[in-house]
Design an enzyme around this catalytic site. Structure first.
Site, PDB file in Angstrom:
ATOM      1  N   THR A   1       2.543   0.380  -9.770  1.00 46.06           N
ATOM      2  CA  THR A   1       1.370  -0.108  -9.040  1.00 46.06           C
ATOM      3  C   THR A   1       0.379   0.995  -8.691  1.00 46.06           C
ATOM      4  O   THR A   1       0.777   2.155  -8.466  1.00 46.06           O
ATOM      5  CB  THR A   1       1.827  -0.791  -7.724  1.00 46.06           C
ATOM      6  OG1 THR A   1       0.707  -0.910  -6.851  1.00 46.06           O
ATOM      7  CG2 THR A   1       2.911  -0.016  -7.009  1.00 46.06           C
TER       8      THR A   1
ATOM      9  N   GLU B   1      -0.839   1.280  -5.936  1.00 46.48           N
ATOM     10  CA  GLU B   1      -0.505   1.719  -4.572  1.00 46.48           C
ATOM     11  C   GLU B   1       0.118   3.112  -4.586  1.00 46.48           C
ATOM     12  O   GLU B   1       0.123   3.801  -3.569  1.00 46.48           O
ATOM     13  CB  GLU B   1       0.463   0.736  -3.918  1.00 46.48           C
ATOM     14  CG  GLU B   1      -0.207  -0.486  -3.318  1.00 46.48           C
ATOM     15  CD  GLU B   1      -1.041  -0.180  -2.086  1.00 46.48           C
ATOM     16  OE1 GLU B   1      -0.510   0.406  -1.138  1.00 46.48           O
ATOM     17  OE2 GLU B   1      -2.233  -0.519  -2.076  1.00 46.48           O
TER      18      GLU B   1
ATOM     19  N   TYR C   1       6.094   0.031   0.931  1.00 45.96           N
ATOM     20  CA  TYR C   1       6.035  -0.576  -0.413  1.00 45.96           C
ATOM     21  C   TYR C   1       5.727   0.491  -1.470  1.00 45.96           C
ATOM     22  O   TYR C   1       6.418   0.614  -2.480  1.00 45.96           O
ATOM     23  CB  TYR C   1       4.964  -1.680  -0.424  1.00 45.96           C
ATOM     24  CG  TYR C   1       4.601  -2.202  -1.803  1.00 45.96           C
ATOM     25  CD1 TYR C   1       5.407  -3.127  -2.451  1.00 45.96           C
ATOM     26  CD2 TYR C   1       3.448  -1.750  -2.459  1.00 45.96           C
ATOM     27  CE1 TYR C   1       5.072  -3.609  -3.722  1.00 45.96           C
ATOM     28  CE2 TYR C   1       3.116  -2.222  -3.721  1.00 45.96           C
ATOM     29  CZ  TYR C   1       3.932  -3.146  -4.345  1.00 45.96           C
ATOM     30  OH  TYR C   1       3.596  -3.611  -5.597  1.00 45.96           O
TER      31      TYR C   1
END
Ligand code: NAP
Ligand code: GDD
Length: 375
Positions: free
Chosen positions: A132, A134, A161
């Site tokens: 991701t 992120e 996460y």
């Protein structure tokens, strides 16, 4: 016939990927979690009759926290390809459940890789890991000289996460290098669709816009309107997951549109789809959106009506302010060309949510309909 196993098949991406692989003639196995309510809404249309001899979709109960279960399923399926999409995928919720997220999103990846290795399938089975954007954490100084995040940009995750997913990223790379496994990371930037979970910001906005237009809701409360995301369409992104596993060489890939947009602008674009022009007033927690014009006779919203306020409870302890990805490698080496731009995405989501909410409105007014009447 090629065999694929998808973890997270009941999620947004899993459902589109299952559709794609079935179209391509694969036998598709999926892992679903036991839940007290039906949780297969997104794939029910693919799973008409489980007893039909030609059914090419098979679901298995399982969980990424359960190694024995994963090993047994992989042994039974003998997959050519595994797509590890299962995850607790909500960034804000990960601050509330950090240990669980580490277990599922981080160690879950290891469990899949190790099961493949212990079963002696490392030559046969190719593995896609759902990494991701992120991982980058939105740090300005880590962008490349052209102002994007790419495959060489450093990581700086900003949530439990992101931290769990960074373990997933590195353990995938490590198994590729240590055991010569065909294991790849797709570093995907945000991708949305009409099937997006209702608590992610885009879907929260398109659902609320549709409900406000139809008079079912007064306003929507959001968090950080200044956050910028690189939003694409999930259908384009799952096609790329498949392409990654068909490549000659196992590598890591960034998938993105190369454009970034604020949450505020996404709100403006969604309301524009129902003919409503908004005016934003105030700053920070006092910012509001008011109706400036309503150009659609079907949706009469009073001029000056307040349709959006900021609620700080949606702020995150640490925020990723800006994401923008560079998909050049995927485009040049794999020939990936997305079909949707942001305008197409908003249109698709709004069309779908208007249809859905009209059904809601009809039922609320005492109407009766079969499930697909408004499809
Ligand atoms: P999603 O809609 O939230 O779907 C997540 C899936 O994982 C669901 O099927 C969920 O099952 C399943 N799951 C959750 N916990 C699990 C567990 N303990 N064991 C087994 N399965 C579990 O997410 P998505 O948007 O499709 O994303 C797919 C993957 O890509 C995720 O790994 C996500 O982190 C990653 N990703 C997404 C994006 C994006 O913008 N969408 C971008 C980059 C990476 P239930 O249906 O039962 O909840
Ligand atoms: N969810 C949510 N709800 N986000 C809001 C809200 C709100 O009411 N108001 C503002 N935001 C902001 C968030 O603070 C964030 O900056 C941005 O909108 C996007 O939030 P989400 O849609 O929840 O997605 P995300 O970017 O945090 O995470 C998604 O994309 C990642 C890839 O970059 C998820 O799909 C992750 O699983 C994925 O890895």
């Amino acid at each position: 016939m090629k065999v694929a196993l998808i973890t997270g098949i009941t999620g947004q991406d899993g459902s589109y990927l299952a559709e794609l692989l079935l179209e391509k003639g694969y036998m598709v196995h999926g892992i679903k979690r036991r839940s007290s309510l039906f949780n297969t809404d997104r794939i029910d249309h693919l799973y008409q009759d489980p007893h039909h001899p030609k059914q090419r979709l098979k679901l298995h109960y399982g969980d990424l926290t359960d190694s024995m279960n994963l090993t047994r399923i992989i042994e039974e399926c003998q997959p050519d390809e595994i797509y590890n999409l299962g995850a607790m995928s909500h960034v804000k919720v990960s601050f509330d459940t950090p240990e669980y997220v580490g277990n599922v999103d981080g160690l879950g990846t290891l469990r899949i890789l190790e099961a493949v290795r212990l079963l002696g399938l490392e030559k046969k089975t190719r593995i896609y890991q759902a990494s991701t954007s992120e991982l980058y954490g939105g740090l300005a100084e880590n962008k490349n000289e052209r102002g994007f995040y790419d495959e060489n940009s450093p990581f700086y995750p900003r949530s439990p996460y992101g931290v769990a997913k960074i373990y997933g990223f590195w353990i995938t790379k490590n198994y590729r290098e240590a055991y010569n496994m065909f294991a790849c990371n797709g570093i995907l930037f945000n991708h949305e669709s009409p099937r997006r979970g209702e608590t992610f910001v885009t879907r929260k906005i398109t659902r609320a816009t549709a409900r406000i237009a139809l008079g079912l809701q007064d306003k929507v409360y959001l968090g950080n309107l200044d956050a910028k995301r690189d939003w694409g369409h999930a259908k384009d992104y799952v096609r790329m997951m498949w392409m990654i596993l068909q490549a000659d060489k196992a590598e890591d890939w960034v998938i993105a549109t190369g454009k970034t947009t604020t949450v505020r602008e996404f709100v403006r674009m969604s309301f524009a789809e129902v003919g409503v022009e908004l005016e934003f007033k105030g700053k920070g927690v006092d910012e509001k959106a008011l109706v400036k014009k309503c150009n659609n006779p079907e949706y009469q919203i009073e001029i000056g009506k307040e349709v959006l306020s900021v609620d700080p409870s949606y702020f995150r302890p640490t925020e990723v302010d800006l994401l923008i990805g560079d998909p050049t490698k995927a485009k040049e080496k794999l020939g990936w060309v997305p079909d949707y731009d942001l305008k197409d995405l908003v249109e698709d989501m709004m069309r779908s949510d208007i249809k859905l909410m009209k059904k809601d409105q009809y039922l609320k007014n005492g109407g009766y309909t079969t499930l697909n009447y408004f499809e």
